[in-house]
Write a protein that holds these residues in place. Structure first.
Motif, PDB file in Angstrom:
ATOM      1  N   ASN A 126     -15.288 -53.179 -29.337  1.00 16.76           N
ATOM      2  CA  ASN A 126     -16.216 -53.191 -28.175  1.00 16.76           C
ATOM      3  C   ASN A 126     -16.825 -51.853 -28.225  1.00 16.76           C
ATOM      4  O   ASN A 126     -16.402 -51.073 -28.672  1.00 16.76           O
ATOM      5  CB  ASN A 126     -15.274 -53.285 -26.888  1.00 16.76           C
ATOM      6  CG  ASN A 126     -16.295 -53.471 -25.677  1.00 16.76           C
ATOM      7  OD1 ASN A 126     -16.731 -54.659 -25.674  1.00 16.76           O
ATOM      8  ND2 ASN A 126     -16.202 -52.833 -24.721  1.00 16.76           N
ATOM      9  N   GLU A 185     -18.674 -49.324 -25.985  1.00 16.31           N
ATOM     10  CA  GLU A 185     -18.518 -48.764 -24.568  1.00 16.31           C
ATOM     11  C   GLU A 185     -19.352 -47.353 -24.354  1.00 16.31           C
ATOM     12  O   GLU A 185     -19.019 -46.377 -25.237  1.00 16.31           O
ATOM     13  CB  GLU A 185     -17.049 -48.834 -24.138  1.00 16.31           C
ATOM     14  CG  GLU A 185     -16.597 -47.938 -22.727  1.00 16.31           C
ATOM     15  CD  GLU A 185     -15.193 -47.655 -22.813  1.00 16.31           C
ATOM     16  OE1 GLU A 185     -14.821 -46.719 -22.056  1.00 16.31           O
ATOM     17  OE2 GLU A 185     -14.289 -48.454 -22.975  1.00 16.31           O
ATOM     18  N   PHE A 243     -13.285 -56.328 -19.907  1.00 12.57           N
ATOM     19  CA  PHE A 243     -12.662 -56.249 -21.424  1.00 12.57           C
ATOM     20  C   PHE A 243     -11.160 -55.625 -21.456  1.00 12.57           C
ATOM     21  O   PHE A 243     -10.447 -56.177 -21.891  1.00 12.57           O
ATOM     22  CB  PHE A 243     -13.611 -55.242 -22.262  1.00 12.57           C
ATOM     23  CG  PHE A 243     -13.015 -55.295 -23.517  1.00 12.57           C
ATOM     24  CD1 PHE A 243     -13.233 -56.402 -24.462  1.00 12.57           C
ATOM     25  CD2 PHE A 243     -12.361 -54.082 -24.116  1.00 12.57           C
ATOM     26  CE1 PHE A 243     -12.519 -56.055 -25.975  1.00 12.57           C
ATOM     27  CE2 PHE A 243     -12.051 -53.902 -25.643  1.00 12.57           C
ATOM     28  CZ  PHE A 243     -11.844 -54.827 -26.180  1.00 12.57           C
ATOM     29  N   ASP A 272     -18.715 -54.748 -17.400  1.00 11.98           N
ATOM     30  CA  ASP A 272     -18.171 -55.617 -18.607  1.00 11.98           C
ATOM     31  C   ASP A 272     -17.024 -54.910 -19.281  1.00 11.98           C
ATOM     32  O   ASP A 272     -16.190 -55.570 -20.068  1.00 11.98           O
ATOM     33  CB  ASP A 272     -19.563 -55.630 -19.696  1.00 11.98           C
ATOM     34  CG  ASP A 272     -20.698 -56.512 -19.268  1.00 11.98           C
ATOM     35  OD1 ASP A 272     -20.095 -57.221 -18.337  1.00 11.98           O
ATOM     36  OD2 ASP A 272     -21.459 -56.222 -19.817  1.00 11.98           O
ATOM     37  N   ALA A 273     -17.166 -53.750 -19.424  1.00 14.82           N
ATOM     38  CA  ALA A 273     -15.904 -52.754 -20.020  1.00 14.82           C
ATOM     39  C   ALA A 273     -14.852 -52.903 -19.293  1.00 14.82           C
ATOM     40  O   ALA A 273     -13.515 -53.049 -19.745  1.00 14.82           O
ATOM     41  CB  ALA A 273     -16.211 -51.103 -20.176  1.00 14.82           C
ATOM     42  N   SER A 313     -24.345 -54.743 -30.872  1.00 10.27           N
ATOM     43  CA  SER A 313     -23.648 -54.856 -29.447  1.00 10.27           C
ATOM     44  C   SER A 313     -24.871 -55.127 -28.519  1.00 10.27           C
ATOM     45  O   SER A 313     -25.866 -55.042 -28.579  1.00 10.27           O
ATOM     46  CB  SER A 313     -23.064 -53.630 -29.045  1.00 10.27           C
ATOM     47  OG  SER A 313     -24.066 -52.475 -28.604  1.00 10.27           O
ATOM     48  N   GLY A 327     -15.204 -58.804 -27.328  1.00 10.17           N
ATOM     49  CA  GLY A 327     -16.153 -57.852 -27.046  1.00 10.17           C
ATOM     50  C   GLY A 327     -17.351 -58.058 -27.075  1.00 10.17           C
ATOM     51  O   GLY A 327     -17.803 -59.177 -27.009  1.00 10.17           O
ATOM     52  N   ASN A 328     -18.233 -56.903 -27.067  1.00  9.21           N
ATOM     53  CA  ASN A 328     -19.632 -57.139 -26.687  1.00  9.21           C
ATOM     54  C   ASN A 328     -20.480 -56.939 -27.896  1.00  9.21           C
ATOM     55  O   ASN A 328     -21.538 -56.691 -28.052  1.00  9.21           O
ATOM     56  CB  ASN A 328     -20.310 -56.338 -25.609  1.00  9.21           C
ATOM     57  CG  ASN A 328     -19.985 -54.856 -26.045  1.00  9.21           C
ATOM     58  OD1 ASN A 328     -19.397 -54.532 -27.035  1.00  9.21           O
ATOM     59  ND2 ASN A 328     -20.362 -54.058 -25.050  1.00  9.21           N
TER      60      ASN A 328
END
Length: 364
Positions: free
Chosen positions: A306, A308, A267, A263-264, A116, A291-292
């Motif tokens: 993702n 987080e 998303f 970023d979250a 990630s 997602g990341n």
């Protein structure tokens, strides 16, 4: 949470043409890795879940668990903490995150390596003020824009203000509503010559549905404070939440606030755009929400989900209102944090968590 994300992220496999509907052979679609990794910084234990996607025409809606993976939390100095698999597809992290640290997720599975982006631990979130207003909301039923599909609902809207103090400025909210109501019964123990009526204290829990409740600064604005963010809506007509003979005794409202990265926030915003779409002509086109997490050994391989890191705080309030006069009688903070079962009742003696206000027959 994971089921909603999977359905959204997989819709790009369904292709709709203007004049002809194409039905792909979904059985030949490769299984994709799905990562559900939401770590709460101020918890000593967190769980990470790994799944595989399924085809849309599969009758069994359960997602296959990914077992046997090697899952690590890695800090900015490349120190690793291994997550132990406690059940098929469930990996437990027994580690307290450093409030000033940064971390990324690293996974090895089936000869592939996944990683990630680096996430910094957010500061603890804080609500500066909470207040209410009686409003009328328009609720659209179905996918039509026709006015006969719109219902007007009267109720109490709860708002929150968060002042920007230079730290965390993006939030996600979840909540639990607990309705309190009282019924009465006659004692069969006392002699009939001395009848006495006793209280039976009831409670039941309700949770939000639909899109994710997120808050952040307005785009293209220099104003960083968040004002009048809509936390929750309580319908004025609370009769649907209790039996007809039950005396309404207010709501216990529990707010779970998460500090998240920008970023979250983006998303969840993308997910909300998909969840809000109803097939109307100007709705956003269904796309893959990214997602990341990526596969470092095969960058072309699609990974869903993702990673987080969020911080967490909880606030509790007692809400009571008069549905006939459109007035809020009480919105007060609850300073204690009792464990409250999902639902139940207790005769004669109030539960410890019960708010003592408005527990008599004059409440209505």
């Amino acid at each position: 949470m994971i089921k909603r994300i999977i359905y959204i992220l997989m819709v790009f496999f369904t292709i709709v043409a203007c004049e002809e509907i194409y039905k792909p052979d979904l059985e030949e679609v490769d299984d994709l890795l799905v990562v559900e990794a939401v770590l709460i910084s101020n918890q000593t234990e967190n769980d990470i879940y790994l799944y595989k996607t399924i085809n849309f025409n599969r009758e069994d809606n359960s997602y296959p668990s990914v077992s046997g993976a090697q899952v690590y939390l890695v800090d900015a100095n490349n120190n690793q903490v291994k997550c132990e698999e406690t059940a098929p597809g469930a990996y437990k992290l027994n580690y307290q995150l450093d409030a000033n640290g940064s971390y990324y997720l690293y996974i090895e599975y089936a000869g592939e390596r996944y990683q990630s982006g680096l996430q910094t631990v957010p500061e603890l979130p804080h609500i500066d003020s909470v207040y209410t207003d009686f409003i009328t909301k328009s609720v659209v039923v179905g996918a039509s824009n026709s006015t006969d599909k719109i219902t007007e609902v009267r109720g109490v809207q709860i708002y929150a203000d968060m002042k920007h103090k230079g730290g965390v400025n993006h939030y996600r909210f979840y909540a639990r509503k607990i309705v309190q109501y009282i019924t009465y019964f006659d004692s069969i123990v006392l002699p009939s010559l001395f009848p006495q009526e006793f209280s039976d204290f009831h409670w039941s829990s309700f949770y939000p549905k639909g899109t994710y409740n997120i808050a952040g600064p307005q785009e293209f604005s220099t104003e960083k404070d968040i004002t009048m963010h809509e936390l929750d809506f309580f319908e004025s007509d609370y009769s649907k939440y209790k039996p007809l003979d039950g005396l309404f005794a207010g709501w216990i409202y529990i707010v779970y606030q998460y500090g998240i990265s920008e970023d979250a926030y983006n998303f969840y915003s993308d997910l909300n755009s998909q969840l809000d779409a109803e097939g109307k002509i100007f709705d956003p086109v269904y796309t893959q929400t990214k997602g990341n997490i990526q596969c470092v050994t095969d960058p072309e391989k699609v990974v869903l989900g993702n990673f987080e890191i969020s911080s967490f705080s909880e606030k509790r309030f007692f809400l009571d209102y008069n549905k006939f006069k459109d007035t809020v009688r009480t919105l007060e903070s609850i300073p204690f944090f009792y464990d409250i079962p999902e639902r139940g009742h207790r005769k004669i003696t109030k539960p410890d968590f019960w708010i003592p206000n408005f527990n008599n027959k004059t409440n209505e």
